[in-house]
Design a protein around this motif. Structure first.
Motif, mmCIF file in Angstrom:
data_model
loop_
_atom_site.group_PDB
_atom_site.id
_atom_site.type_symbol
_atom_site.label_atom_id
_atom_site.label_comp_id
_atom_site.label_asym_id
_atom_site.label_seq_id
_atom_site.Cartn_x
_atom_site.Cartn_y
_atom_site.Cartn_z
ATOM 1 N N GLY A 122 0.793 -1.212 0.000
ATOM 2 C CA GLY A 122 0.000 0.000 0.000
ATOM 3 C C GLY A 122 0.828 1.265 0.000
ATOM 4 N N PRO A 123 0.143 2.393 0.050
ATOM 5 C CA PRO A 123 0.817 3.682 -0.066
ATOM 6 C C PRO A 123 1.667 4.054 1.144
ATOM 7 C CG PRO A 123 -1.518 3.980 0.368
ATOM 8 C CD PRO A 123 -1.299 2.512 0.149
ATOM 9 N N VAL A 124 1.442 3.421 2.292
ATOM 10 C CA VAL A 124 2.206 3.785 3.486
ATOM 11 C C VAL A 124 3.700 3.557 3.273
ATOM 12 C CG1 VAL A 124 2.604 3.235 5.917
ATOM 13 C CG2 VAL A 124 0.282 3.346 5.033
ATOM 14 N N LEU A 125 4.055 2.377 2.741
ATOM 15 C CA LEU A 125 5.467 2.070 2.552
ATOM 16 C C LEU A 125 6.063 2.734 1.322
ATOM 17 C CD1 LEU A 125 5.617 -1.680 3.585
ATOM 18 C CD2 LEU A 125 6.126 0.344 4.938
ATOM 19 N N LEU A 183 17.037 -2.029 6.708
ATOM 20 C CA LEU A 183 15.749 -1.411 6.387
ATOM 21 C C LEU A 183 14.704 -2.486 6.094
ATOM 22 C CD1 LEU A 183 13.983 1.041 5.903
ATOM 23 C CD2 LEU A 183 14.930 1.188 3.577
ATOM 24 N N ALA A 184 15.102 -3.548 5.398
ATOM 25 C CA ALA A 184 14.180 -4.649 5.120
ATOM 26 C C ALA A 184 13.721 -5.313 6.415
ATOM 27 C CB ALA A 184 14.844 -5.676 4.200
ATOM 28 N N VAL A 185 14.623 -5.442 7.391
ATOM 29 C CA VAL A 185 14.250 -6.005 8.693
ATOM 30 C C VAL A 185 13.177 -5.132 9.339
ATOM 31 C CG1 VAL A 185 15.055 -6.378 11.069
ATOM 32 C CG2 VAL A 185 16.384 -7.264 9.142
ATOM 33 N N TYR A 186 13.407 -3.816 9.363
ATOM 34 C CA TYR A 186 12.444 -2.908 9.993
ATOM 35 C C TYR A 186 11.101 -2.931 9.258
ATOM 36 C CZ TYR A 186 16.437 -1.114 12.633
ATOM 37 O OH TYR A 186 17.542 -0.991 13.458
ATOM 38 N N LEU A 187 11.141 -2.965 7.926
ATOM 39 C CA LEU A 187 9.902 -3.009 7.153
ATOM 40 C C LEU A 187 9.165 -4.328 7.366
ATOM 41 C CD1 LEU A 187 11.108 -1.387 3.805
ATOM 42 C CD2 LEU A 187 9.634 -0.354 5.556
ATOM 43 N N SER A 188 9.909 -5.422 7.488
ATOM 44 C CA SER A 188 9.255 -6.713 7.726
ATOM 45 C C SER A 188 8.634 -6.773 9.121
ATOM 46 C CB SER A 188 10.233 -7.871 7.522
ATOM 47 O OG SER A 188 11.171 -7.944 8.572
ATOM 48 N N THR A 245 5.318 -4.813 8.742
ATOM 49 C CA THR A 245 4.327 -5.515 7.930
ATOM 50 C C THR A 245 4.076 -6.952 8.395
ATOM 51 O OG1 THR A 245 6.044 -6.185 6.357
ATOM 52 C CG2 THR A 245 4.845 -4.140 5.875
ATOM 53 N N SER A 246 4.783 -7.371 9.442
ATOM 54 C CA SER A 246 4.660 -8.742 9.979
ATOM 55 C C SER A 246 4.854 -9.795 8.885
ATOM 56 C CB SER A 246 3.297 -8.939 10.647
ATOM 57 O OG SER A 246 3.126 -8.024 11.694
ATOM 58 N N THR A 247 5.901 -9.627 8.088
ATOM 59 C CA THR A 247 6.134 -10.527 6.967
ATOM 60 C C THR A 247 7.415 -11.345 7.070
ATOM 61 O OG1 THR A 247 7.152 -8.722 5.744
ATOM 62 C CG2 THR A 247 4.822 -9.155 5.310
ATOM 63 N N ASP A 278 11.957 -4.935 -2.025
ATOM 64 C CA ASP A 278 12.121 -6.128 -2.850
ATOM 65 C C ASP A 278 12.539 -7.323 -1.987
ATOM 66 O OD1 ASP A 278 12.298 -7.530 -5.422
ATOM 67 O OD2 ASP A 278 14.456 -7.565 -5.011
ATOM 68 N N LEU A 279 13.423 -7.105 -1.017
ATOM 69 C CA LEU A 279 13.827 -8.182 -0.106
ATOM 70 C C LEU A 279 12.632 -8.670 0.714
ATOM 71 C CD1 LEU A 279 17.274 -6.805 1.137
ATOM 72 C CD2 LEU A 279 16.888 -8.750 -0.404
ATOM 73 N N VAL A 280 11.810 -7.738 1.157
ATOM 74 C CA VAL A 280 10.609 -8.103 1.915
ATOM 75 C C VAL A 280 9.651 -8.884 1.015
ATOM 76 C CG1 VAL A 280 8.575 -7.198 3.131
ATOM 77 C CG2 VAL A 280 10.823 -6.171 3.526
ATOM 78 N N ASP A 281 9.487 -8.408 -0.203
ATOM 79 C CA ASP A 281 8.598 -9.055 -1.172
ATOM 80 C C ASP A 281 9.043 -10.493 -1.448
ATOM 81 O OD1 ASP A 281 6.521 -9.227 -3.103
ATOM 82 O OD2 ASP A 281 7.937 -8.714 -4.693
ATOM 83 N N ARG A 282 10.352 -10.730 -1.483
ATOM 84 C CA ARG A 282 10.880 -12.063 -1.757
ATOM 85 C C ARG A 282 10.976 -12.921 -0.489
ATOM 86 N NH1 ARG A 282 16.080 -12.007 -3.666
ATOM 87 N NH2 ARG A 282 16.443 -9.823 -3.291
ATOM 88 N N GLN A 283 10.460 -12.399 0.621
ATOM 89 C CA GLN A 283 10.478 -13.102 1.912
ATOM 90 C C GLN A 283 11.899 -13.537 2.285
ATOM 91 O OE1 GLN A 283 7.539 -16.195 1.534
ATOM 92 N NE2 GLN A 283 5.862 -14.736 1.691
ATOM 93 N N SER A 284 12.818 -12.603 2.185
ATOM 94 C CA SER A 284 14.238 -12.867 2.423
ATOM 95 C C SER A 284 14.664 -12.650 3.868
ATOM 96 C CB SER A 284 15.087 -11.962 1.513
ATOM 97 O OG SER A 284 14.821 -12.231 0.166
ATOM 98 N N ILE A 285 13.735 -12.291 4.746
ATOM 99 C CA ILE A 285 14.073 -11.965 6.134
ATOM 100 C C ILE A 285 13.571 -13.062 7.059
ATOM 101 C CG2 ILE A 285 13.815 -10.294 8.006
ATOM 102 C CD1 ILE A 285 13.060 -9.152 4.547
ATOM 103 N N THR A 286 14.462 -13.561 7.906
ATOM 104 C CA THR A 286 14.102 -14.582 8.883
ATOM 105 C C THR A 286 14.494 -14.098 10.269
ATOM 106 O OG1 THR A 286 14.497 -16.343 7.272
ATOM 107 C CG2 THR A 286 14.435 -16.993 9.586
#
Length: 125
Positions: free
Chosen positions: A11-14, A92-97, A100-102, A32-40
């Motif tokens: 959505g527009p928030v991110l 940044l991907a860690v913080y965004l995940s 977004t709880s992803t 893109d890293l979040v989209d690819r579910q690259s964070i564990t």
């Protein structure tokens, strides 16, 4: 493989212009890293929490969100040495995940977590 649009999902928030203004191209790369579910998120019974991010190069980086650290070379150079960035795309991907709880979750023993961190350290040396 099923794929979805980052714009439609987050959505527009991110995608707010401020996010791109503050973080530049790292914002898009982090999404893109979040989209690819690259964070564990790896957690242990003692409460220690470490994030591992599979970077676009295929290398895995360790991030410690609690102390704002990433093991990637970009963090060491751009954030710590030159101070021209606030954080790298992995952190940044860690913080965004988190927002977004992803992120994927993995529970390990304290010894396993120690082994993961020691393996990371020996690969850096």
């Amino acid at each position: 493989m099923w794929s979805f649009s980052v714009d439609a999902y987050y959505g527009p928030v991110l995608h707010h212009p401020r996010l791109k203004f503050v973080f530049g191209s790292s914002a898009v790369q982090a999404l893109d890293l979040v989209d690819r579910q690259s964070i564990t998120l790896i957690s242990s019974p003692s409460g220690r929490r470490v994030y591992q991010v599979l970077g676009s190069s295929g290398k895995t980086y360790t991030c410690l969100a609690s102390c704002h650290y990433c093991s990637c070379p970009a963090f060491a150079f751009s954030v710590l040495r030159k101070s021209d960035s606030l954080l790298c795309k992995h952190l940044l991907a860690v913080y965004l995940s988190q927002v977004t709880s992803t992120c994927q979750q993995l529970s390990v023993s304290d010894k396993q977590l120690t082994d993961i961190l020691l393996t990371e350290k020996t690969h850096e040396a």
